[in-house]
Scaffold this motif. Structure first.
Motif, mmCIF file in Angstrom:
data_model
loop_
_atom_site.group_PDB
_atom_site.id
_atom_site.type_symbol
_atom_site.label_atom_id
_atom_site.label_comp_id
_atom_site.label_asym_id
_atom_site.label_seq_id
_atom_site.Cartn_x
_atom_site.Cartn_y
_atom_site.Cartn_z
ATOM 1 N N GLU A 286 0.821 -1.203 0.000
ATOM 2 C CA GLU A 286 0.000 0.000 0.000
ATOM 3 C C GLU A 286 0.860 1.260 0.000
ATOM 4 O OE1 GLU A 286 -2.938 -0.456 3.081
ATOM 5 O OE2 GLU A 286 -3.702 -2.310 2.184
ATOM 6 N N ASP A 287 2.070 1.191 0.574
ATOM 7 C CA ASP A 287 3.036 2.284 0.413
ATOM 8 C C ASP A 287 3.306 2.525 -1.068
ATOM 9 O OD1 ASP A 287 3.418 2.634 3.133
ATOM 10 O OD2 ASP A 287 5.395 1.683 3.195
ATOM 11 N N ALA A 290 0.391 4.126 -2.825
ATOM 12 C CA ALA A 290 0.246 5.535 -2.454
ATOM 13 C C ALA A 290 1.304 6.396 -3.127
ATOM 14 C CB ALA A 290 0.332 5.683 -0.930
ATOM 15 N N CYS A 294 0.864 9.433 -5.976
ATOM 16 C CA CYS A 294 1.406 10.799 -5.865
ATOM 17 C C CYS A 294 2.126 11.205 -7.145
ATOM 18 C CB CYS A 294 2.343 10.898 -4.661
ATOM 19 S SG CYS A 294 1.482 10.749 -3.072
ATOM 20 N N PHE A 308 3.335 12.216 -0.568
ATOM 21 C CA PHE A 308 3.324 10.827 -0.085
ATOM 22 C C PHE A 308 3.360 10.793 1.438
ATOM 23 C CE2 PHE A 308 6.182 7.204 1.166
ATOM 24 C CZ PHE A 308 5.221 6.196 1.044
ATOM 25 N N GLN A 309 4.255 11.537 2.057
ATOM 26 C CA GLN A 309 4.319 11.547 3.513
ATOM 27 C C GLN A 309 3.047 12.134 4.109
ATOM 28 O OE1 GLN A 309 7.936 12.904 5.355
ATOM 29 N NE2 GLN A 309 6.913 13.434 7.282
ATOM 30 N N ARG A 312 0.080 9.492 3.540
ATOM 31 C CA ARG A 312 0.295 8.107 3.970
ATOM 32 C C ARG A 312 0.641 7.970 5.448
ATOM 33 N NH1 ARG A 312 -1.267 3.126 3.518
ATOM 34 N NH2 ARG A 312 0.382 1.566 3.644
ATOM 35 N N LYS A 313 1.351 8.943 5.993
ATOM 36 C CA LYS A 313 1.847 8.801 7.362
ATOM 37 C C LYS A 313 0.736 8.616 8.402
ATOM 38 C CE LYS A 313 5.271 10.639 10.587
ATOM 39 N NZ LYS A 313 4.446 10.486 11.808
#
Length: 385
Positions: A286-287, A290, A294, A308-309, A312-313
């Motif tokens: 999933e990372d 994501a 982006c 992304f950060q 997702r974070k």
């Protein structure tokens, strides 16, 4: 666009597939330390939610993965020789090597270059020659260590010892087994991943590990000892080691920053979630989804990595929090085993805080009815002052 990926695990391979689909002319190379048929562990597990993401992002690999999977809907908790079954949980298991080989073939079809048996050390040189450098090289990430001042990582080795084994005994559900011995408590996490084998992860406290003398046991002696501990559960089948995995302490990995210049981390290099909630590979894939999303929005590397950060974070933080609650339960197994079997099963099902009483009632009304009846009886027998 030149994309260099260090680490050919699930995160790196799946990102290379998605980025190649997004930018067919891109020059994408994956550097992997091991060979195409070298891997640690036995099987990995997925939920239906993860499968829905795979289907919508690359149907070709999704169909091959699902066709190789074993499926089930039950979680079984074994305690004091009693098995408590909770249904309504949709999982699939697949051999880790089979899974990686499917991604290898898909990469080859798309024109992604995979350099196997390549131990990369000149990280800065690769960064300078790439538009994007991805560190998907596991919990002991070289990429993360190279730029640790920027990433601000913390790596906390947790208390329990664990070992990832296999067995010909097929467990027809995700099975959590607790066994008490004179040396201490052992817990096993087991599930089928092929027509012939199941994963069998064993964990125990460091004190139990020391009293059992594992430090001086060979692989064969370790498997024989644990097979005796779990003899009631293995139906006469042995435990097996593939010589890739030894006793470990789980590394809890976090990073203060997820990207630096044109470098980004993915998967276990970026974060870890305890195996007791089965989310390591899920989070890695999933990372990748994501991050590719982006880049679908913008080809500007700095903007894509920052986005992304941002998106997702918070999701990863939530999973890590849930996994930490689960980790603590297994670290306190000696104390938890004082609970009655159905009480322990309920606590295990709600340990991550993502599933509550009402959600369990929807999944398996029979289990909740049995739990509620036990709780009412326990109240009558042990009234609180």
């Amino acid at each position: 666009m030149r994309v260099t990926i260090i680490g050919g695990g699930p995160a790196g391979l799946y990102l290379s597939i998605l980025m190649k689909k997004l930018e067919p002319a891109a020059d994408i190379a994956v550097y992997e330390r091991d060979g195409p048929n070298d891997t640690f562990g036995w099987g990995i597990v997925f939920s239906d939610q993860t499968f829905s993401y795979l289907e919508s992002n690359d149907r070709e690999s999704f169909e091959r993965i699902t066709s190789a999977c074993e499926r089930w809907d039950n979680v079984d908790v074994v305690h004091r020789d009693q098995k408590i079954t909770i249904r309504g949980n949709n999982f699939s298991g697949i051999g880790r090597l089979a899974f990686l080989n499917i991604l290898h073939r898909r990469c080859a079809e798309l024109g992604v270059i995979i350099a196997f048996n390549t131990n990369v050390t000149e990280i800065e040189r690769l960064r300078e020659s790439s538009d994007l450098l991805v560190g998907s090289d596991g919990a002991n990430s070289v990429v993360r260590r190279t730029f640790q001042e920027a990433f601000k990582p913390t790596v906390e080795l947790r208390k329990n010892k664990y070992i990832w084994l296999g067995t010909p005994r097929r467990f027809d559900g995700l099975t959590l087994t607790f066994r008490a011995t004179k040396e201490g408590a052992f817990a096993a996490h087991s599930y089928k991943f092929s027509s012939s084998y199941s994963t069998f992860i064993v964990e125990c406290s460091e004190d139990t590990w020391a009293r059992a003398g594992f430090e001086n046991k060979s692989d064969k002696e370790t498997c024989e000892y644990l097979a005796e501990v779990f003899a009631p559960d293995l139906s006469g089948e042995p435990l097996l080691s593939n010589n890739f995995v030894k006793w470990l302490n789980f590394p809890l990995v976090r990073n203060g920053c997820w990207h630096h210049q044109n470098v980004v981390l993915l998967g276990d290099a970026l974060h870890t979630a305890h195996f007791s909630i089965g989310s390591g590979t899920k989070l890695a894939l999933e990372d990748s989804i994501a991050l590719a999303d982006c880049f679908r929005q913008t080809r500007a590397v700095d903007l894509a990595l920052a986005e992304f950060q941002r998106v997702r974070k918070p999701i990863v933080d939530g999973y890590q929090e849930a996994a930490y609650s689960s980790l603590l339960l297994f670290e306190n197994a000696e104390e938890e085993m004082k609970l009655e079997p159905i009480e322990l099963a309920y606590k295990l099902m709600t340990r991550s805080k993502k599933i509550d009483h009402e959600k369990l009632r929807v999944r398996d009304p029979e289990f909740i009815a049995a739990y509620d009846a036990w709780k009412e009886k326990d109240r009558a027998l042990n009234p609180k002052p």
